[in-house]
Design a protein around this motif. Structure first.
Motif, PDB file in Angstrom:
ATOM      1  N   GLN A 238      42.001  12.237  41.074  1.00 49.30           N
ATOM      2  CA  GLN A 238      42.983  11.276  41.590  1.00 49.30           C
ATOM      3  C   GLN A 238      44.351  11.928  41.771  1.00 49.30           C
ATOM      4  OE1 GLN A 238      43.265   7.221  40.038  1.00 49.30           O
ATOM      5  NE2 GLN A 238      41.454   7.628  38.775  1.00 49.30           N
ATOM      6  N   VAL A 239      44.772  12.712  40.794  1.00 51.47           N
ATOM      7  CA  VAL A 239      46.080  13.356  40.874  1.00 51.47           C
ATOM      8  C   VAL A 239      46.154  14.266  42.090  1.00 51.47           C
ATOM      9  CG1 VAL A 239      47.652  14.981  39.761  1.00 51.47           C
ATOM     10  CG2 VAL A 239      46.528  13.222  38.399  1.00 51.47           C
ATOM     11  N   ALA A 240      45.137  15.086  42.283  1.00 50.95           N
ATOM     12  CA  ALA A 240      45.128  16.014  43.416  1.00 50.95           C
ATOM     13  C   ALA A 240      45.150  15.275  44.741  1.00 50.95           C
ATOM     14  CB  ALA A 240      43.912  16.929  43.328  1.00 50.95           C
ATOM     15  N   ALA A 241      44.381  14.188  44.839  1.00 46.36           N
ATOM     16  CA  ALA A 241      44.310  13.430  46.089  1.00 46.36           C
ATOM     17  C   ALA A 241      45.641  12.774  46.423  1.00 46.36           C
ATOM     18  CB  ALA A 241      43.212  12.378  45.997  1.00 46.36           C
ATOM     19  N   VAL A 242      46.291  12.197  45.422  1.00 45.29           N
ATOM     20  CA  VAL A 242      47.581  11.537  45.653  1.00 45.29           C
ATOM     21  C   VAL A 242      48.640  12.545  46.066  1.00 45.29           C
ATOM     22  CG1 VAL A 242      49.483  10.357  44.485  1.00 45.29           C
ATOM     23  CG2 VAL A 242      47.145   9.535  44.191  1.00 45.29           C
ATOM     24  N   ILE A 243      48.696  13.677  45.386  1.00 43.84           N
ATOM     25  CA  ILE A 243      49.706  14.678  45.730  1.00 43.84           C
ATOM     26  C   ILE A 243      49.444  15.267  47.108  1.00 43.84           C
ATOM     27  CG2 ILE A 243      50.609  16.959  45.091  1.00 43.84           C
ATOM     28  CD1 ILE A 243      50.404  16.068  42.173  1.00 43.84           C
ATOM     29  N   ASP A 244      48.189  15.469  47.457  1.00 44.90           N
ATOM     30  CA  ASP A 244      47.866  15.953  48.801  1.00 44.90           C
ATOM     31  C   ASP A 244      48.326  14.959  49.865  1.00 44.90           C
ATOM     32  OD1 ASP A 244      46.356  17.804  50.668  1.00 44.90           O
ATOM     33  OD2 ASP A 244      45.271  15.920  51.013  1.00 44.90           O
ATOM     34  N   GLN A 245      48.045  13.679  49.646  1.00 41.45           N
ATOM     35  CA  GLN A 245      48.483  12.652  50.600  1.00 41.45           C
ATOM     36  C   GLN A 245      50.004  12.577  50.669  1.00 41.45           C
ATOM     37  OE1 GLN A 245      47.604  11.004  53.029  1.00 41.45           O
ATOM     38  NE2 GLN A 245      47.738   8.775  52.860  1.00 41.45           N
ATOM     39  N   ALA A 246      50.661  12.653  49.524  1.00 37.85           N
ATOM     40  CA  ALA A 246      52.126  12.606  49.501  1.00 37.85           C
ATOM     41  C   ALA A 246      52.732  13.785  50.260  1.00 37.85           C
ATOM     42  CB  ALA A 246      52.623  12.602  48.057  1.00 37.85           C
ATOM     43  N   ASN A 247      52.146  14.955  50.099  1.00 28.95           N
ATOM     44  CA  ASN A 247      52.638  16.134  50.816  1.00 28.95           C
ATOM     45  C   ASN A 247      52.488  15.970  52.320  1.00 28.95           C
ATOM     46  OD1 ASN A 247      53.364  17.445  48.457  1.00 28.95           O
ATOM     47  ND2 ASN A 247      51.437  18.591  48.291  1.00 28.95           N
ATOM     48  N   ARG A 248      51.422  15.321  52.743  1.00 30.02           N
ATOM     49  CA  ARG A 248      51.195  15.107  54.176  1.00 30.02           C
ATOM     50  C   ARG A 248      52.233  14.144  54.764  1.00 30.02           C
ATOM     51  NH1 ARG A 248      45.950  16.680  55.797  1.00 30.02           N
ATOM     52  NH2 ARG A 248      44.611  17.281  54.042  1.00 30.02           N
TER      53      ARG A 248
END
Length: 241
Positions: free
Chosen positions: A229-239
């Motif tokens: 979950q952490v990785a997915a949220v940070i990836d989306q936030a970076n996008r």
């Protein structure tokens, strides 16, 4: 968009740091809204994940944000002790009996370690108007405010969050409260530059135990920071930029 991850232990702090979180808020008892962690866990995280920007929640008990003089003294002592461990910031909030921001109390608490960065937590969502509360928080020398816009979740409070950003208070509006990955586009569109979430899952070891309290229904399960979950949220936030 920057992501702050709320963590309860050293493993969670390491997950947040490795995934690229801008900071972590450390607390215990997340099911109760979060309480002050021990100096032991603060010290362990500072030793194990020294590069993490660690902000410590100071909340001595659940159940409201109006504190007695003895509780405020305890909170000031906890702030000083956390500062001695080299943390980057403090997360705290105090209200008056009528529900407003207790500017005098939070300014006094901030003076316990004035060199640190301060976030006013979701006590603001218990005020009559989160929007109107910003001036008192800014005047007390805080850097940011963690808020859902007065709604049960930040996703439901987007309109108020957008208005809070537009005030030009000088505070960073950190959107938190039930934030999910699906909320990020709407929050970004509202001008939110930072989000806060716990990204947790339930760890259920084999076997069973005797419940030890009203919120401990299974006796053995507990919350952990979920690296997926952490990785997915940070990836989306970076996008989202």
């Amino acid at each position: 968009m920057r992501v702050e991850i709320a963590v309860q232990d050293t493993a969670g702090a390491a997950i947040a740091y490795d995934a690229g979180a801008v900071r972590s808020e450390l607390c215990v008892a997340l099911p109760l809204g979060g309480l002050t962690p021990s100096i032991g866990v603060i010290r362990q995280i500072r030793s194990t994940v020294p590069g993490l920007s660690l902000h410590v929640l100071i909340r001595p008990r659940p159940g409201g944000f109006v504190y007695s003089p003895a509780e405020l003294e305890l909170m000031a002592n906890d702030i000083s002790a956390a500062a001695d461990e080299g943390v980057a910031g403090i997360v705290v909030g105090v209200l008056t009996g009528t529900g407003g921001v207790d500017g005098g109390a939070v300014e006094t608490l901030r003076q316990a370690a004035p060199q640190l960065e301060y976030t006013f937590h979701r006590a603001i969502d218990h005020t009559p108007s989160p929007l109107a509360a910003l001036d008192a928080i800014a005047a007390a020398g805080f850097t940011r405010v963690l808020t859902s816009g007065g709604a049960p979740t930040a996703g439901q409070g987007v309109a108020t969050l957008q208005s809070m950003v537009a005030t030009g208070s000088g505070l960073t509006i950190l959107a938190g409260g039930g934030v999910t990955i699906d909320d990020l586009p709407a929050l970004a569109a509202a001008g939110i530059s930072e989000v806060h979430l716990s990204a947790k899952s339930i760890h259920r070891p084999s076997g069973s135990g005797v419940p030890l309290g009203a919120s401990d229904t299974e006796g053995t399960s507990y919350q952990v920071t979920d690296p997926v979950q952490v990785a997915a949220v940070i990836d989306q936030a970076n996008r989202l930029g």
